[in-house]
Design an enzyme around this catalytic site. Structure first.
Site, PDB file in Angstrom:
ATOM      1  N   HIS A 163       0.835  -1.201   0.000  1.00  0.00           N
ATOM      2  CA  HIS A 163       0.000   0.000   0.000  1.00  0.00           C
ATOM      3  C   HIS A 163       0.872   1.254   0.000  1.00  0.00           C
ATOM      4  O   HIS A 163       0.410   2.331  -0.389  1.00  0.00           O
ATOM      5  CB  HIS A 163      -0.930  -0.017   1.214  1.00  0.00           C
ATOM      6  N   ASP A 169      -9.327  -8.977 -18.136  1.00  0.00           N
ATOM      7  CA  ASP A 169      -9.442 -10.179 -18.957  1.00  0.00           C
ATOM      8  C   ASP A 169      -8.049 -10.660 -19.330  1.00  0.00           C
ATOM      9  O   ASP A 169      -7.272  -9.923 -19.934  1.00  0.00           O
ATOM     10  CB  ASP A 169     -10.255  -9.834 -20.214  1.00  0.00           C
TER      11      ASP A 169
END
Length: 486
Positions: free
Chosen positions: A188, A419
């Site tokens: 993070h 995808d």
């Protein structure tokens, strides 16, 4: 749960970890991170699991839609496709193949761009994805088996797979049904949610035949540097007391649940709040409330009740608000560092429990407006810079659950677009066991495709002690009741 974890370990056949390096030479340099990146609260590993069904039944469809090349890509080993895409992506995101270290002299984080590579683990599961319901509603402890850490350290700092890392392991698991999962852990300190989504989107683009990412990454961490200010107006938040406490906290074990709130329930909730505003001209009209505001208010109050927190203590609501387009000038579109501030609301427990929910939602809306101002952004950066130098955290709750930290992943579009040549993912789940002590964290996510849920719904991920979770379930179930008080 222990038996399930043991079963999972026996089902997974793990290969040797390899280091995936950038496909081309990359700059050898040292990069400083921003004030926001260097926040001690963010120095942790965030793990996310992406779930893909088998591509066998979709081969012909891919061939018709995208041509022979896409079909050929579709027939490849998903681990090989991901590995090749990662290597190419690291040419653009080369800092993620380096080492992260906090400097002793000023406590700021730096990345040494060493091109050492990203640890990559491939595993095979002798089980069908359907037996895990495509990880929809799966327990965090089970999900942890599908991501991994590979801690290592050098003179330049932490390896990308250490808890404080640049890019954590990319863990590809192939299932006997032909489906697979990709578990990506990312520090993070280097990326916020938008930055992580940008990087993952680049992976998918390169995996499906593009020569380069549509959006090029931009560093520009110097844009978000604060100045230490001992008289910062926000310093009162650091030692804000007394915060509420709970008889269930601190707890050694937590339950993790993901609640599906459908669009009809959200509309019903907004209508209920609308009735509260009819006789109060000072209230914000309900049609101007967002889903985040009304559902955030409901979850905050439900969590307070579930934890049985004391009415005379203060409770904090902290909402992450993106500032990429609020800066003047706006940050570059390819910026992938941390770029958010916290919109804060504080109430006594008694107020949160008894005030009309429409008022709570209005306070959240007001806090978002304040957080969007240039003054608030600058003050937040100055506060973080001051706290970093003092090695202090903004909120130290000592495990009492006094702060609810809400982050909204619905706008990241991770489930809608990504995808790898096997159609879009059917599910995406965060595994937040290392995030903010996770009892304080709540994540809003889009509906998964497993349940064929309609758009407009929200998945709400929370972590609570078991006894509190039972009460929280009752509160969330009440959302589906069309009449009655909330």
């Amino acid at each position: 749960m222990a038996l399930m974890n043991q079963k999972m370990k026996s089902l997974l056949e793990k290969k040797e970890v390899v280091l995936v390096k950038p496909a081309k030479p990359t700059p050898n340099e040292v990069l400083s991170l921003s004030t926001m990146d260097s926040d001690y609260n963010l120095e942790l590993l965030c793990q996310t699991l992406y779930v893909y069904q088998s591509n066998i039944t979709s081969s012909n469809a891919h061939q018709e839609e995208n041509g022979t090349k896409s079909c050929s890509q579709n027939q490849k080993d998903p681990a090989l496709v991901a590995k090749e895409a990662l290597s190419r992506a690291l040419v653009y995101y080369y800092p993620l193949a380096g080492k992260l270290k906090r400097q002793e002299n000023d406590g700021r984080l730096q990345i040494t761009c060493t091109a050492d590579g990203v640890p990559f683990l491939e595993a095979i599961a002798n089980e069908n994805l359907s037996s895990f319901n495509y990880f929809d509603g799966i327990d965090v402890e089970i999900g942890k088996q599908f991501v991994f850490d590979w801690p290592t350290e050098s003179q330049y700092g932490y390896h990308p797979l250490v808890i404080q890392v640049i890019i954590a392991p990319t863990f590809v698991t192939k299932f006997s049904c032909g489906g697979f999962t990709i578990g990506m852990g990312l520090s993070h300190s280097v990326c916020d949610g938008y930055g992580a989504a940008q990087f993952f989107r680049a992976l998918t683009e390169l995996a499906t035949g593009k020569h380069e990412p549509t959006l090029k990454p931009v560093w520009e961490r110097e844009r978000l540097m604060g100045k230490p200010n001992q008289d910062c107006a926000f310093l009162h938040l650091v030692n804000h007391a007394p915060l509420v406490t709970s008889p269930f906290l601190p707890a050694t074990e937590l339950s993790h649940e993901c609640f599906n709130v459908d669009e009809d329930s959200i509309i019903t909730l907004k209508n209920r709040l609308g009735k509260e505003t009819i006789n109060n001209k000072n209230q914000i009209p309900v049609e101007n409330f967002t889903t985040l505001e009304v559902l955030g208010a409901y979850v905050w109050r439900s969590r307070y009740r579930a934890l049985k927190q004391n009415p005379d203590g203060k409770t904090l609501f902290c909402l992450a608000v993106g500032i990429r387009n609020l800066m003047n000038p706006p940050l570059s579109k390819g910026y992938y560092g941390n770029a958010f501030v916290s919109a804060n609301v504080e109430l006594f427990g008694e107020e949160l429990n008894n005030e009309p929910l429409s008022k709570i939602a209005a306070l959240i809306k007001q806090s978002k407006k304040i957080a969007s101002t240039n003054e608030h952004i600058r003050n937040s950066l100055n506060l973080l810079e001051t706290m970093r130098q003092k090695k202090m955290k903004i909120v130290d709750n000592s495990g009492g659950g006094g702060a609810l930290i809400l982050t909204d992943w619905r706008q990241l579009r991770l489930l809608e677009e990504e995808d790898f040549g096997w159609k879009r993912s059917v599910n995406m789940i965060p595994l937040p066991w290392q995030m903010f002590g996770y009892v304080d964290l709540c994540i809003f996510m889009p509906p998964s495709r497993v349940q064929n849920a309609k758009e407009g719904g929200v998945r709400v991920l929370v972590s609570l002690p078991g006894a509190a979770m039972d009460r929280f379930k009752e509160e969330m179930a009440a959302l589906k009741i069309k009449h009655g008080d909330i």
